[in-house]
Design a protein around this motif. Structure first.
Motif, PDB file in Angstrom:
ATOM      1  N   MET A  42     -53.652  -7.205   8.703  1.00 40.21           N
ATOM      2  CA  MET A  42     -52.563  -6.607   7.939  1.00 40.21           C
ATOM      3  C   MET A  42     -53.072  -5.440   7.100  1.00 40.21           C
ATOM      4  N   PHE A  43     -54.275  -5.579   6.531  1.00 40.01           N
ATOM      5  CA  PHE A  43     -54.843  -4.473   5.757  1.00 40.01           C
ATOM      6  C   PHE A  43     -55.068  -3.249   6.640  1.00 40.01           C
ATOM      7  N   LEU A  44     -55.678  -3.457   7.807  1.00 37.16           N
ATOM      8  CA  LEU A  44     -55.934  -2.334   8.715  1.00 37.16           C
ATOM      9  C   LEU A  44     -54.624  -1.689   9.173  1.00 37.16           C
ATOM     10  N   ALA A  45     -53.627  -2.535   9.484  1.00 37.29           N
ATOM     11  CA  ALA A  45     -52.342  -2.008   9.956  1.00 37.29           C
ATOM     12  C   ALA A  45     -51.619  -1.251   8.851  1.00 37.29           C
ATOM     13  N   ASN A  46     -51.673  -1.751   7.610  1.00 37.84           N
ATOM     14  CA  ASN A  46     -51.027  -1.046   6.503  1.00 37.84           C
ATOM     15  C   ASN A  46     -51.758   0.245   6.170  1.00 37.84           C
ATOM     16  N   LEU A  47     -53.077   0.236   6.340  1.00 36.50           N
ATOM     17  CA  LEU A  47     -53.834   1.477   6.180  1.00 36.50           C
ATOM     18  C   LEU A  47     -53.345   2.507   7.198  1.00 36.50           C
ATOM     19  N   ALA A  48     -53.161   2.057   8.442  1.00 38.00           N
ATOM     20  CA  ALA A  48     -52.648   2.947   9.486  1.00 38.00           C
ATOM     21  C   ALA A  48     -51.221   3.395   9.173  1.00 38.00           C
ATOM     22  N   SER A  49     -50.393   2.482   8.671  1.00 39.15           N
ATOM     23  CA  SER A  49     -49.012   2.844   8.326  1.00 39.15           C
ATOM     24  C   SER A  49     -48.978   3.852   7.185  1.00 39.15           C
ATOM     25  N   GLY A  50     -49.904   3.706   6.233  1.00 46.01           N
ATOM     26  CA  GLY A  50     -49.992   4.695   5.156  1.00 46.01           C
ATOM     27  C   GLY A  50     -50.344   6.072   5.685  1.00 46.01           C
ATOM     28  N   ILE A  51     -51.231   6.111   6.672  1.00 44.71           N
ATOM     29  CA  ILE A  51     -51.557   7.391   7.325  1.00 44.71           C
ATOM     30  C   ILE A  51     -50.319   7.947   8.024  1.00 44.71           C
ATOM     31  N   SER A  52     -49.561   7.066   8.700  1.00 47.86           N
ATOM     32  CA  SER A  52     -48.324   7.498   9.375  1.00 47.86           C
ATOM     33  C   SER A  52     -47.343   8.136   8.408  1.00 47.86           C
ATOM     34  N   SER A  53     -47.256   7.577   7.207  1.00 49.96           N
ATOM     35  CA  SER A  53     -46.250   8.037   6.244  1.00 49.96           C
ATOM     36  C   SER A  53     -46.443   9.504   5.853  1.00 49.96           C
ATOM     37  N   VAL A  54     -47.683   9.997   5.940  1.00 54.00           N
ATOM     38  CA  VAL A  54     -47.908  11.416   5.660  1.00 54.00           C
ATOM     39  C   VAL A  54     -48.118  12.232   6.939  1.00 54.00           C
ATOM     40  N   ALA A  55     -48.674  11.591   7.974  1.00 57.79           N
ATOM     41  CA  ALA A  55     -49.019  12.330   9.196  1.00 57.79           C
ATOM     42  C   ALA A  55     -47.778  12.759   9.981  1.00 57.79           C
ATOM     43  N   PHE A  56     -46.778  11.865  10.095  1.00 60.49           N
ATOM     44  CA  PHE A  56     -45.600  12.218  10.886  1.00 60.49           C
ATOM     45  C   PHE A  56     -44.784  13.352  10.251  1.00 60.49           C
ATOM     46  N   PRO A  57     -44.445  13.268   8.952  1.00 60.47           N
ATOM     47  CA  PRO A  57     -43.731  14.416   8.367  1.00 60.47           C
ATOM     48  C   PRO A  57     -44.539  15.709   8.424  1.00 60.47           C
ATOM     49  N   TRP A  58     -45.866  15.601   8.199  1.00 56.38           N
ATOM     50  CA  TRP A  58     -46.697  16.805   8.240  1.00 56.38           C
ATOM     51  C   TRP A  58     -46.724  17.397   9.656  1.00 56.38           C
ATOM     52  N   LEU A  59     -46.794  16.507  10.653  1.00 54.71           N
ATOM     53  CA  LEU A  59     -46.768  16.974  12.031  1.00 54.71           C
ATOM     54  C   LEU A  59     -45.453  17.675  12.338  1.00 54.71           C
ATOM     55  N   ALA A  60     -44.361  17.154  11.788  1.00 55.88           N
ATOM     56  CA  ALA A  60     -43.055  17.788  12.013  1.00 55.88           C
ATOM     57  C   ALA A  60     -43.011  19.192  11.436  1.00 55.88           C
ATOM     58  N   THR A  61     -43.758  19.453  10.343  1.00 58.73           N
ATOM     59  CA  THR A  61     -43.754  20.796   9.758  1.00 58.73           C
ATOM     60  C   THR A  61     -44.417  21.820  10.668  1.00 58.73           C
ATOM     61  N   SER A  62     -45.202  21.340  11.636  1.00 64.77           N
ATOM     62  CA  SER A  62     -45.815  22.275  12.582  1.00 64.77           C
ATOM     63  C   SER A  62     -44.821  22.731  13.651  1.00 64.77           C
ATOM     64  N   VAL A  63     -43.662  22.085  13.688  1.00 64.24           N
ATOM     65  CA  VAL A  63     -42.656  22.389  14.704  1.00 64.24           C
ATOM     66  C   VAL A  63     -41.429  23.055  14.089  1.00 64.24           C
ATOM     67  N   THR A  64     -41.073  22.636  12.859  1.00 62.54           N
ATOM     68  CA  THR A  64     -39.859  23.144  12.215  1.00 62.54           C
ATOM     69  C   THR A  64     -40.089  23.270  10.716  1.00 62.54           C
TER      70      THR A  64
END
Length: 440
Positions: A42-64
């Motif tokens: 759960m710790f590893l998965a939440n660490l990954a989810s925390g990365i997702s929370s910033v990575a996905f919106p940031w990735l979207a800024t590269s498109v729009t």
């Protein structure tokens, strides 16, 4: 049931250490390897989810550069809590929990790895970003609900508060502190790197499930439709007065929180005069409070009893919102936010442990999912109400009063719940003699 005996039933795990031994002396109950594997995963998965929370919106800024299209990525990560919670509960009650945990970790690893592979060849289309965010969010619903459901099979009943406190702490540290921070660092290197790292974390979490050993379920479950099993879970929840009350209270508390938080950025800028860096420290204060609450819950429960702690949590939430609504000093607000984070975590740990004790194992997945639906469902409504309250009250008076109004309203909601709980709730976890491990 003995306060230190493992929860009975077909799910009792070989990984949960009993408090008895063959000799005359009784062994102190402790966590087994299976629980530590689930907690580590759960710790590893939440660490990954925390990365997702910033990575996905940031990735979207590269498109729009559209704020609406960028914010949609965050919405799609969380939307499955509303859409998938009830059917996920049925699947959890039907499935092998060890395999559900392992495969859901592995699936998210494959999705994150797929995004990294696409990025290695060029920009990712916005539609693909949306699909990936929704898929990861949907499987997270299944995984996190299962993580709570499997706990009673892995630890003695007397350790449920400590176990749930540890799980909340891993969620807080991984998802709110380290994950977003690591994600930001990785994004500074490349757009692809966060997703490579995220996929690796999910894969490691899946590998840890090898150490989770559960006793096989006994008896055959009758074959029924998804709809009928969802309806059965809803009937069970609604007919259980203590569960129903806790669920309604949870929904209203989260509604009040959403009302208060909806315009928090504007409150920090206009009333407190904070810049972005100091505003981030307010979240840090809340996270520290949550960690303290997770670690102290079992001690507080043994000293003061569940009823008193829950009443203090309700009253404290009202006082926290009122203090912030009246304050103009950032240090006072940070202390109030930390206190609120601690009290909310204590409430969650106690009520989750209570559900795990009293709900039959074959129904726990569905009941847990109903709670998740109640927890997340009011958030968009509360956010809308908060914005409307600011707009209306600012129009009638001043902007500062308008920004303080949602916090005062949130305090009133929590205050009314405190009075109702004190005056009317006396059974189950609200009874004066309830102690950890006593019921179930």
């Amino acid at each position: 049931m003995s306060p230190t005996a493992p929860s009975p039933g077909p799910h009792t795990s070989k990984g949960a250490d009993s408090d008895t031994s063959s000799g005359p002396a009784r062994r102190r109950p402790r966590f087994g390897l299976g629980f530590w594997a689930v907690c580590g995963g759960m710790f590893l998965a939440n660490l990954a989810s925390g990365i997702s929370s910033v990575a996905f919106p940031w990735l979207a800024t590269s498109v729009t550069d559209s704020a609406l299209l960028i914010s949609a990525t965050a919405v799609l990560l969380e939307l499955p809590w509303l859409l998938a919670s009830l059917p996920a509960g049925v699947l959890i009650d039907r499935a092998n929990h060890r395999w559900t945990l392992g495969l859901s970790h592995l699936f998210r690893a494959l999705v994150a790895g797929g995004i990294a592979l696409v990025l290695s060849a060029g920009p990712a289309p916005l539609a693909l970003i949306y699909v990936a965010a929704f898929l990861i969010g949907s499987v997270t619903v299944l995984n996190e609900n299962t993580s709570q459901v499997v706990v009673p099979a892995l630890v003695p009943s007397s350790l449920l508060e400590r176990a749930n406190g540890l799980l909340v702490m891993t969620d807080t540290v991984g998802g709110l502190f380290l994950g977003p921070w690591i994600g930001g660092l990785l994004l500074g290197a490349s757009l692809m790197l966060p997703f490579v790292f995220e996929g690796g974390l999910f894969a490691l979490a899946a590998a840890l499930m090898i150490f989770v050993v559960l006793a096989p379920r006994t008896g055959e479950r009758p074959r029924r439709t998804l709809r009928s099993e969802m309806a059965e879970g809803l009937r069970y929840f609604w007919s259980h007065s203590q569960l129903r009350t806790l669920g309604i209270f949870l929904g209203l508390l989260n509604l009040s929180s959403a009302v208060a938080l909806s315009t928090q950025v504007l409150f920090a800028q206009t009333v407190l005069g904070l810049d972005a860096t100091r505003f981030g420290l307010l979240f840090l204060a809340g996270g520290i409070g949550a960690m303290l609450g997770a670690g102290l819950t079992s001690v507080l429960e043994r000293s003061w009893g569940a009823r008193r702690i829950l009443l203090i949590s309700l009253a404290g939430n009202a006082l926290t919102s009122l203090t912030i609504g009246l304050a103009s000093n950032a240090l006072v607000v940070a202390f109030a936010i930390a206190s609120g984070g601690m009290l909310s975590t204590v409430w969650n740990v106690l009520t989750v442990s209570y559900r795990q004790r009293i709900v039959p194992p074959e129904m726990l997945g569905r009941v847990n999912s109903i709670y998740r639906l109640l927890a997340w469902g009011p958030l968009p409504v509360g956010s809308l109400l908060g914005g409307l309250l600011v707009t209306l009250s600012a129009h009638l008076s001043t902007r500062e009063i308008g920004l303080r109004t949602p916090l005062i309203v949130a305090a009133l909601i929590a205050g009314v719940l405190t009075v109702l709980a004190f005056a009317r709730l006396r059974e189950g976890i609200w009874s004066s003699d309830y102690r950890a491990g006593k019921e179930g």
